[in-house]
Design an enzyme around this catalytic site. Structure first.
Site, PDB file in Angstrom:
ATOM      1  N   THR A   1      -5.824   2.929  -6.946  1.00 10.98           N
ATOM      2  CA  THR A   1      -6.896   2.836  -6.184  1.00 10.98           C
ATOM      3  C   THR A   1      -7.912   4.001  -6.625  1.00 10.98           C
ATOM      4  O   THR A   1      -7.531   5.079  -6.279  1.00 10.98           O
ATOM      5  CB  THR A   1      -6.969   2.689  -4.757  1.00 10.98           C
ATOM      6  OG1 THR A   1      -6.092   1.567  -4.472  1.00 10.98           O
ATOM      7  CG2 THR A   1      -8.033   2.479  -3.893  1.00 10.98           C
TER       8      THR A   1
ATOM      9  N   LYS B   1      -8.236  -0.253  -9.445  1.00 16.13           N
ATOM     10  CA  LYS B   1      -8.770  -1.051  -8.187  1.00 16.13           C
ATOM     11  C   LYS B   1      -9.894  -0.197  -7.481  1.00 16.13           C
ATOM     12  O   LYS B   1      -9.694   0.909  -7.298  1.00 16.13           O
ATOM     13  CB  LYS B   1      -7.853  -1.314  -7.054  1.00 16.13           C
ATOM     14  CG  LYS B   1      -8.442  -1.792  -5.885  1.00 16.13           C
ATOM     15  CD  LYS B   1      -7.394  -2.167  -4.837  1.00 16.13           C
ATOM     16  CE  LYS B   1      -7.705  -2.898  -3.653  1.00 16.13           C
ATOM     17  NZ  LYS B   1      -8.421  -2.220  -2.660  1.00 16.13           N
TER      18      LYS B   1
ATOM     19  N   TYR C   1      -2.242   5.898  -4.855  1.00 16.66           N
ATOM     20  CA  TYR C   1      -3.079   6.991  -4.601  1.00 16.66           C
ATOM     21  C   TYR C   1      -2.667   8.340  -5.450  1.00 16.66           C
ATOM     22  O   TYR C   1      -1.523   8.612  -5.440  1.00 16.66           O
ATOM     23  CB  TYR C   1      -3.428   7.428  -3.200  1.00 16.66           C
ATOM     24  CG  TYR C   1      -3.854   6.597  -2.390  1.00 16.66           C
ATOM     25  CD1 TYR C   1      -5.280   6.109  -2.595  1.00 16.66           C
ATOM     26  CD2 TYR C   1      -3.492   5.895  -1.068  1.00 16.66           C
ATOM     27  CE1 TYR C   1      -5.878   5.047  -1.608  1.00 16.66           C
ATOM     28  CE2 TYR C   1      -3.982   5.157  -0.343  1.00 16.66           C
ATOM     29  CZ  TYR C   1      -5.249   4.660  -0.700  1.00 16.66           C
ATOM     30  OH  TYR C   1      -6.046   3.650  -0.011  1.00 16.66           O
TER      31      TYR C   1
ATOM     32  N   SER D   1       0.937  -1.203   0.018  1.00 14.78           N
ATOM     33  CA  SER D   1      -0.098   0.142   0.093  1.00 14.78           C
ATOM     34  C   SER D   1       0.684   1.279  -0.126  1.00 14.78           C
ATOM     35  O   SER D   1       2.144   1.236   0.809  1.00 14.78           O
ATOM     36  CB  SER D   1      -1.023  -0.179   1.260  1.00 14.78           C
ATOM     37  OG  SER D   1      -1.283   1.078   1.369  1.00 14.78           O
TER      38      SER D   1
ATOM     39  N   HIS E   1     -13.523  -2.019  -1.827  1.00 17.85           N
ATOM     40  CA  HIS E   1     -12.669  -1.934  -0.737  1.00 17.85           C
ATOM     41  C   HIS E   1     -13.082  -2.526   0.597  1.00 17.85           C
ATOM     42  O   HIS E   1     -12.839  -1.977   1.778  1.00 17.85           O
ATOM     43  CB  HIS E   1     -12.640  -0.272  -0.525  1.00 17.85           C
ATOM     44  CG  HIS E   1     -11.275   0.443  -0.237  1.00 17.85           C
ATOM     45  ND1 HIS E   1     -10.464   0.993  -0.973  1.00 17.85           N
ATOM     46  CD2 HIS E   1     -10.500   0.331   0.942  1.00 17.85           C
ATOM     47  CE1 HIS E   1      -9.391   1.601  -0.597  1.00 17.85           C
ATOM     48  NE2 HIS E   1      -9.478   0.917   0.754  1.00 17.85           N
TER      49      HIS E   1
END
Ligand code: FMN
Length: 391
Positions: free
Chosen positions: A168, A264, A142, A119, A288
């Protein structure tokens, strides 16, 4: 504010899993505020419950007498060969749950020959993990307002040898996670009397926290101050991420990355078609884990429609609510190329570090192998919709 404690959480799907895998109750594996951060979801948590419930709306129809002694459960997805069709989805803050954090997850994924996600809010650097293991590595990204920063972060991931870029797109604002509001979960920590009591009751976490390296977010080190000073994660989301991100921005990222790129958090067929048009090689059908838009559709419920609309033009992967080998077989029968898991490995991580994640993946591999034999399937490509009936 509606609030369920971890003890009366009705969904309890992940909590059943942890008890099954580790023989311990979920509350005993971590502090209440971490348990609720992992287990919690948005608003009334309806989507979270639906994610696992959706698998119960159809039944497997096995074929017998096919002489199956061994099975091959490997798949190729996003250009990566995986020894099993399940990978570890990217999840934030792993060293908060167990001091080994991402190191444990990456090592367990490598042992089982599968992919793991790191992440943007990961607590071990993507470079360190890339050097430690050969297994395919995803970097979850992100999108920032500062385009220069986006370019620099992609360049860093490229140089580190990351195999798959995963953007994402369902988090342009944070979900309303009421359990976290109630427990006061925040990064950096704010110690309350209640949390100090918790730490006193379960001292191992505190001892490990103090005796291991400082908690940090190496992917964002230059941008988020974990000392509690300049910027918290909430502020990071509010101030640095770009809610105006659009398809043109993503198309530019795809061109820049020039490799395996998936988005995603896609659900609609229109969006999956746009993803193909701009050159994405995969999409993760995901809500999510129910943590963003409560009331949104379960990925498994949406899967057949999406696969029918796009066929083999893009790799369709799903996550959300996967707890059993049979869930995986159902998703693959509908046309998913692989399946991601989040909480399924996070609770075992919290309970036992690398050994816990290994045990979780080991259970999953054993279940898939057994279930494939019982289904009469030698390899994943023998699974099809003929194996399924909806009620
Ligand atoms: C504690 C936790 C942290 C997560 N952090 C991230 C993250 O940083 N980035 C992201 O794209 N998804 C994140 N997710 C979502 C997962 O990647 C995945 O979509 C979800 O967990 C799948 O649902 P499941 O937990 O029911 O398997 C997180 C999920 C959990 C439970």
């Amino acid at each position: 504010m509606p609030f369920r404690t971890s003890l009366d959480a009705k969904c309890a799907c992940s909590t059943v899993t942890i008890s099954r895998i580790l023989g311990r109750s979920p509350n005993s594996v971590c502090q209440a505020r971490f348990f609720n951060y992992i287990d919690g979801a948005a608003d009334d948590e309806t989507t979270y419950r639906q994610n696992t419930a959706s698998f119960e709306r159809c039944d497997l129809v096995p074929n017998v007498l096919r002489g199956i002694e061994t099975v091959d459960m490997s798949v190729t997805v996003l250009g990566q060969k995986l020894a099993m069709p399940v990978y570890c989805s990217p999840t934030a803050l792993q060293r908060l749950f167990h001091h080994q954090g991402e190191r444990a997850v990456a090592a367990a994924a490598a042992k089982y020959g599968t992919m793991f996600g790191v992440s943007s809010l990961g607590t071990v650097s993507l470079e360190e993990l890339r050097k430690a293991h050969d297994t395919p590595q995803v970097y979850q990204f992100y999108f920032h307002k500062d385009r220069g920063l986006n370019r620099a972060m992609m360049q860093r991931a490229k140089e580190a040898g990351v195999n798959v870029m995963m953007l994402t797109v369902d988090s342009i604002t944070g979900g309303n996670r009421e359990r976290d509001l109630r427990t006061g979960f925040s990064i950096p920590f704010r110690l309350s009397l209640g949390s100090m009591m918790q730490f006193a009751l379960k001292p191992m976490w505190g001892i490990n926290y103090i005796t291991h390296e400082r908690f940090k977010l190496p992917q964002l080190d230059d941008h988020v101050d974990m000392s509690g000073g300049a910027m918290s994660i909430a502020q990071y989301f509010a101030e640095m991420l770009d809610p105006s991100m659009n398809w043109d921005d993503v198309a530019e990222m795809v061109r820049m990355w020039d490799g395996q790129f998936c988005i995603k958090g896609v659900m609609s067929i229109d969006d999956v078609k746009r993803a193909i048009e701009i050159g994405c090689t995969g999409i993760i059908l995901s809500n999510h884990g129910g943590r963003q838009l409560d009331g949104s559709r379960a990925a498994f419920d949406q899967l057949a429609e999406v696969v029918d609309a796009v066929g083999d033009r893009i790799d369709v992967i799903m996550d959300g609510g996967v707890q059993r080998g049979t869930h995986v077989l159902k998703a693959l029968s509908l046309g998913a190329k692989a399946v991601g898991v989040g909480r399924y490995y996070l609770f075992p991580l919290a309970a036992a570090g690398q050994a816990g994640v290994e045990r979780a993946l080991g259970h999953m591999r054993a279940e898939i192998g057994r279930d494939m034999k019982l289904m009469g399937c030698r390899s994943i490509d023998e699974l099809s919709r003929k194996n399924l009936r909806f009620r």
